[in-house]
Enzyme design. Structure first.
Site, PDB file in Angstrom:
ATOM      1  N   THR A   1       0.857  -1.192   0.000  1.00  0.00           N
ATOM      2  CA  THR A   1       0.000   0.000   0.000  1.00  0.00           C
ATOM      3  C   THR A   1       0.885   1.232   0.000  1.00  0.00           C
ATOM      4  O   THR A   1       2.087   1.145   0.239  1.00  0.00           O
ATOM      5  CB  THR A   1      -0.856   0.063   1.283  1.00  0.00           C
ATOM      6  N   ASP A   2       0.260   2.388  -0.236  1.00  0.00           N
ATOM      7  CA  ASP A   2       0.991   3.606   0.048  1.00  0.00           C
ATOM      8  C   ASP A   2       0.860   3.850   1.557  1.00  0.00           C
ATOM      9  O   ASP A   2       0.158   3.121   2.262  1.00  0.00           O
ATOM     10  CB  ASP A   2       0.439   4.778  -0.792  1.00  0.00           C
ATOM     11  N   TRP A   3       1.533   4.884   2.034  1.00  0.00           N
ATOM     12  CA  TRP A   3       1.582   5.148   3.469  1.00  0.00           C
ATOM     13  C   TRP A   3       0.166   5.264   4.050  1.00  0.00           C
ATOM     14  O   TRP A   3      -0.547   6.216   3.754  1.00  0.00           O
ATOM     15  CB  TRP A   3       2.362   6.443   3.717  1.00  0.00           C
TER      16      TRP A   3
END
Ligand code: GLC
Length: 752
Positions: free
Chosen positions: A281-283
């Site tokens: 995932t992104d952050w």
């Protein structure tokens, strides 16, 4: 794509996996069995730990217990080799199964040796140079223990209001594809297990660059055909090039956040393209499914993300917290978790972390800022800088006749700003600024004055301060004004609604102009700015997308003609902010602008409703950009002959052979980026007015002629049509060969 790139991509794929296709098993059977055995012995908590990524920033002790119990699979943002070794020792020697940690970092445009920002690297139109830069970055970062970077970003970006255009390769699908795969080859172009192998992460999957209004994290509304024809191709090419990981994006497209979009992450990425790597995932983008209103709580967020096909959870802790209950309740199959763990373990095995988990901290200094890394960064900066204007051939300056040179502006000696955005590990003290380079190179031969006038790019100056510059400049032979953007004004979450130069920078250029001396403006920025109002106040203009550590020497060489500009715009420059998004490969529309429209300043009083004509343009900004995509001047002039095709009619399985007569009609050796554009005149859906299909950098001596050749497979003309099938539709096409997306006379051909 010319032959060289085709061979290169295939070689990279073979090199990466020792197999004919990156999607096939990237590990031998023994390694796969070893993974089976590991997974068979892992507890549920240990499995969940492997798909949990956390950031460092704390002491080793703070994470020691979690590492020891196998609660962490990857740590991002730790770059100290001793700290990495200490954390790794706990994982390998004190945890129950001894699975090594994977350390990650945003090595986006260099690690310590900072390259131009990706938008600048795209302006080189030199994939070999970009690949070399990525390789050098991998050597520096892996020496410190970083084995996974969150790069390349291949988001097609057509709106300069969006701060992250700085991290992209600009507006064009093909250029993002070429630069993205070149960067992947750089990071990953060594055999599995090589200690300098750094896993690439192609991002942000997908469509993030179309954030509405150019405002970061905003929704996108990309329909399927445009997704297929514009935004997905760079990711598909990355998968074919063997990228080891992929990151989902923050945006919701058509109401579905990418991190929870099973159709994209599983149906397209894995089942259609055969991606065999790991998805992160992104952050906190898993946790943000709650803010999106796509998940009611952390448990539903984790459920939707992992069932969409996302393997690792970066910094939301929703996998860690919720997977035990989700598996218990049957909302997530343990088999799906096992798949995710397998992808993580494969990645670690391919990197050789099981055999060599530690780094030799004593060797780090040998590679950071290595001479060849600095040389490559300087070359990249030099090729990335674009000559946008050169009235009266003011450039190059004549060192023999320039006795006194005034250097002005807030970016002449701004080592931190020059590195640009997403530069966590660059060190300002290593940056060579233009002022330093000019003093070091020419300080003995000429007097170099320095008047920043503005401390920052956002600063304002009084009329008296501006007049002082005007007065001082009268005592010099020429003035070079360095303006643009501080690094913080572009990059993630740094979007602008007004793209004019900030503060009093335009006034500064005008003050230099009032001196009556030759004025050269150098703009360092993270995006194309609206500089139309500044052009009248400067004779020459060089545009440097934050050029990095060695930007100063590159600029000095270009100013005095030691080097010749070859950069081309990777993104269109708008006349006004309100024009955004403006890009060359637009559709014609049913009422295309003619270019002769009446502009606001010429409208007669009492003009009738239809008196201005009814075409697609702006009364105040007109239609076209200030500078088109692919544009850049040189210190010579190139003349193009009409492109010559080997045939006028092609079968579907043919290759179009194009010959482009090119002449260096000037007095200096120089490099031209010859660009090949094609237009499909009639399709089952409306098609762009032209699309870049190939380019080649060609260096010619003064007066030299050369037939530049391209081989363009007809299959490259395929697109997703009305029935959502990808094919080359028979019909008539036009082809241009030019030094930018606006010029050139087309030739026609037909595909059967
Ligand atoms: C950021 C960015 C992403 C980056 C990640 C880790 O929010 O969106 O590009 O790789 O977090 O720093």
């Amino acid at each position: 794509m010319n032959t060289k790139h085709l061979l290169q991509s295939a070689a990279a794929a073979l090199l990466l996996c020792g197999c004919t296709s990156p999607q096939e098993g990237t590990l031998d059977q023994a390694a796969e069995r070893r993974i089976d055995d590991l997974i068979g012995r892992m507890t549920l908590e240990e499995k969940i730990g492997q798909v949990n990524q956390v950031t460092t920033g704390w002491t080793v002790d703070a994470l020691a217990e979690d590492i020891r119990k196998g609660g962490i699979g990857s740590i991002l943002n730790e770059v100290n080799p001793e700290t990495i070794n200490a954390m790794q020792r706990i994982a390998v020697e004190e945890s129950r199964l001894g699975i090594p940690l994977l350390f990650a970092r945003d090595v986006v445009h260099g690690f310590r040796t900072i390259l131009p920002i990706p938008l600048g690297q795209a302006a080189t139109f030199d994939p070999e140079l970009v690949e070399q830069g990525a390789r050098n970055a991998a050597v520096e970062a892996t020496a410190c223990g970083v084995r996974w970077t969150f790069s390349p970003m291949v988001d097609v970006s057509r709106d300069a209001r969006w701060g992250r255009i700085a991290e992209s390769s600009g507006e064009d699908t093909y250029l993002n594809t070429v630069m993205g795969t070149a960067t992947i080859r750089g990071y990953q172009g060594v055999p599995d297990g090589d200690p300098t192998l750094m896993a690439a992460c192609v991002k942000h999957f997908v469509g993030y660059g179309a954030s509405e209004g150019g405002r970061d994290y905003n929704s996108t509304n990309i329909p399927e055909r445009q997704m297929r024809n514009v935004y997905l191709p760079p990711f598909e090419a990355a998968v074919k090039a063997g990228v080891m990981t992929l990151m989902t994006s923050f945006n919701d497209n058509d109401g579905i956040p990418a991190t929870g979009n099973r159709r994209l992450v599983t149906d397209v990425l894995r089942n259609e393209w055969g991606f065999g790597g790991m998805v992160v995932t992104d952050w906190n983008s898993a946790g943000e499914l709650i803010a999106h209103g796509f998940a009611a709580d952390a448990a539903e967020a984790a459920e939707k993300a992992i069932n969409a096909g996302v393997d690792m959870d970066m910094m939301s802790y929703s996998y860690l917290k919720s997977l035990p209950e989700l598996i218990q309740d049957g909302r997530v199959e343990e088999q799906r978790l096992d798949e995710a763990v397998r992808n993580v373990l494969r990645l670690k095995m391919r990197l050789g972390l099981f055999e060599n988990p530690y780094v030799d901290a004593a060797k780090v200094e040998d590679v950071l800022y290595a001479r060849e890394h600095l040389a490559a960064a300087r070359k990249c900066a030099e090729e990335s800088i674009i000559l946008l204007q050169n009235n009266n051939d003011v450039l190059p300056l004549d060192a023999a006749r320039t006795r006194r040179l005034l250097v002005a502006g807030p970016l002449a000696d701004a080592p931190y700003e020059q590195m640009g955005t997403w530069c966590f590990d660059g060190e300002a003290q290593h940056t060579v600024t233009p002022l330093t380079a000019l003093r070091e190179t020419y300080g003995e031969r000429m007097q170099i004055g320095y008047m920043p006038v503005l401390p920052l790019s956002r600063s304002t100056a009084s009329r008296a301060e501006l007049d002082a510059l005007t007065a001082a400049a009268r005592g010099y032979d020429a003035v070079v004004v360095f303006v643009g953007e501080e690094a913080i004004l572009s990059g993630e979450a740094h979007c602008l609604a007004d793209l004019n130069l900030q503060g009093s920078q335009s006034d500064l250029i005008a003050a230099a102009r009032r001196s009556g001396k030759p004025v050269v403006t150098v703009i360092m920025a993270g995006r194309p700015l609206t500089i139309a109002r500044d052009l009248k106040n400067t004779d020459a203009l060089l545009y440097a997308f934050h050029p990095g550590t060695m930007g100063g020497p590159a600029i000095a060489d270009l100013l005095f003609g030691v080097a010749v500009p070859s950069g081309k715009t990777p993104v269109s420059f708008p006349v006004m902010s309100g024009q955004e998004p403006v890009y060359y490969s637009q559709n014609m529309t049913g009422r295309p602008a003619s270019g002769n429209e009446v502009l606001l300043k010429d409208i007669e009083a009492g003009a009738g409703q239809t008196s201005l004509g009814c075409t697609s343009y702006y009364l105040d900004a007109g239609f076209g950009p200030l500078f088109p995509f692919g544009y850049g001047l040189s210190y010579t002039t190139f003349e193009y002959g009409a492109p010559i095709l080997d045939k006028t009619t092609y079968a579907q399985d043919d290759t179009i052979r194009v010959t482009v007569p090119l002449l260096n009609a000037g007095k200096r050796e120089a490099t031209e980026v010859v660009q090949l554009y094609v237009r499909d005149l009639v399709g089952s859906i409306t098609r762009p007015v032209k699309e870049l299909k190939a380019f080649s950098r060609v260096k010619l001596a003064p007066g030299e002629r050369r037939d530049v050749t391209f081989s363009l497979p007809v299959s490259e003309l395929a697109f997703w049509g009305i029935d959502l099938q990808k094919r080359v539709e028979p019909g008539d096409f036009r082809l241009w060969a030019a030094g930018n997306s606006r010029d050139g006379e087309p030739v026609e051909f037909t595909v059967l």
